[in-house]
Design an enzyme around this catalytic site. Structure first.
Site, PDB file in Angstrom:
ATOM      1  N   HIS A   1      -2.378  -6.794 -14.976  1.00  0.00           N
ATOM      2  CA  HIS A   1      -2.374  -6.627 -13.520  1.00  0.00           C
ATOM      3  C   HIS A   1      -1.502  -5.514 -12.958  1.00  0.00           C
ATOM      4  CE1 HIS A   1      -4.705 -10.254 -13.295  1.00  0.00           C
ATOM      5  NE2 HIS A   1      -3.782 -10.913 -13.971  1.00  0.00           N
TER       6      HIS A   1
ATOM      7  N   ASP B   1     -11.352   4.374  -8.259  1.00  0.00           N
ATOM      8  CA  ASP B   1     -12.780   4.262  -8.016  1.00  0.00           C
ATOM      9  C   ASP B   1     -13.429   3.549  -9.204  1.00  0.00           C
ATOM     10  OD1 ASP B   1     -12.597   6.172 -10.010  1.00  0.00           O
ATOM     11  OD2 ASP B   1     -13.463   7.795  -8.826  1.00  0.00           O
TER      12      ASP B   1
ATOM     13  N   LYS C   1     -14.681  -8.635 -18.728  1.00  0.00           N
ATOM     14  CA  LYS C   1     -14.045  -9.556 -17.794  1.00  0.00           C
ATOM     15  C   LYS C   1     -14.728  -9.401 -16.445  1.00  0.00           C
ATOM     16  CE  LYS C   1      -9.631 -11.228 -16.144  1.00  0.00           C
ATOM     17  NZ  LYS C   1      -8.197 -11.036 -16.079  1.00  0.00           N
TER      18      LYS C   1
ATOM     19  N   CYS D   1     -11.327  -4.765  -9.705  1.00  0.00           N
ATOM     20  CA  CYS D   1     -12.429  -4.284 -10.530  1.00  0.00           C
ATOM     21  C   CYS D   1     -13.376  -5.450 -10.784  1.00  0.00           C
ATOM     22  CB  CYS D   1     -11.898  -3.732 -11.854  1.00  0.00           C
ATOM     23  SG  CYS D   1     -10.744  -2.357 -11.661  1.00  0.00           S
TER      24      CYS D   1
ATOM     25  N   ILE E   1       0.286 -10.509  -2.434  1.00  0.00           N
ATOM     26  CA  ILE E   1      -0.032 -11.063  -3.742  1.00  0.00           C
ATOM     27  C   ILE E   1       0.657 -12.409  -3.927  1.00  0.00           C
ATOM     28  CG2 ILE E   1      -0.544  -8.820  -4.778  1.00  0.00           C
ATOM     29  CD1 ILE E   1       2.163  -8.856  -6.119  1.00  0.00           C
TER      30      ILE E   1
ATOM     31  N   HIS F   1       1.949 -14.677 -13.809  1.00  0.00           N
ATOM     32  CA  HIS F   1       0.545 -14.979 -13.507  1.00  0.00           C
ATOM     33  C   HIS F   1       0.216 -14.506 -12.096  1.00  0.00           C
ATOM     34  CE1 HIS F   1      -3.221 -17.189 -13.206  1.00  0.00           C
ATOM     35  NE2 HIS F   1      -2.784 -17.738 -12.096  1.00  0.00           N
TER      36      HIS F   1
END
Length: 150
Positions: A40, A49, A67, A109, A131, A142
């Site tokens: 992350h 992009d 994923k 993504c 976040i 996590h």
């Protein structure tokens, strides 16, 4: 020297035993933090992009299998780690998680085709979000989710 060690026998044994008992938890803790960072964290992305997503997902080993969705947090690591404390984070969901007091630049993504054999394809979405993370012993371990900044 031998006399010194001979007198320290029980104490030395206790010290070594203590290291043996503590070390696995420290290693596991560092492994969880390292896993969080691998999945992350990308301090200074180039792009943000669809090409960025395809490249970083492959580089980070997140394409075996493809994923479905992954979020990358951009910025400096000390700012993310600080969410685990009161200066930059607040308790969230009955204290199970911590939410950032300030939004972070992120890239999400999302898988949009392909497979591990034919290269996974991803669509990038970039914006600023709060976040929500889990912390253990003051370290982020996590990413639970993100919340759009108004």
């Amino acid at each position: 020297m031998v006399i010194f060690l001979k007198g320290m026998g029980p104490l030395l044994l206790f010290f070594i035993l203590g290291l043996w008992l503590v070390s696995p938890s420290l290693v596991q803790e560092n492994d969880r933090e390292r896993h969080f960072l691998t999945q992350h964290f990308d301090a200074k992305p180039k792009g943000r992009d669809d090409k960025y997503c395809a490249k970083i997902m492959r580089q980070r080993g997140l394409t075996q299998p493809c994923k479905e969705r992954n979020t990358f947090i951009h910025g400096d690591y000390p700012s993310i780690k600080a969410i685990c404390g009161d200066k930059a984070g607040n308790p969230y969901e009955e204290g199970r998680f911590r939410i950032s007091k300030s939004p972070f630049q992120i890239t999400i993504c999302e898988h949009r085709g392909g497979s591990a054999r034919s290269r996974c394809k991803y669509r990038a979405t970039s914006n600023f979000r709060y976040i929500v993370i889990a912390c253990e012993h003051g370290l982020p371990v996590h990413l639970d989710h993100t919340i759009i900044a108004n």
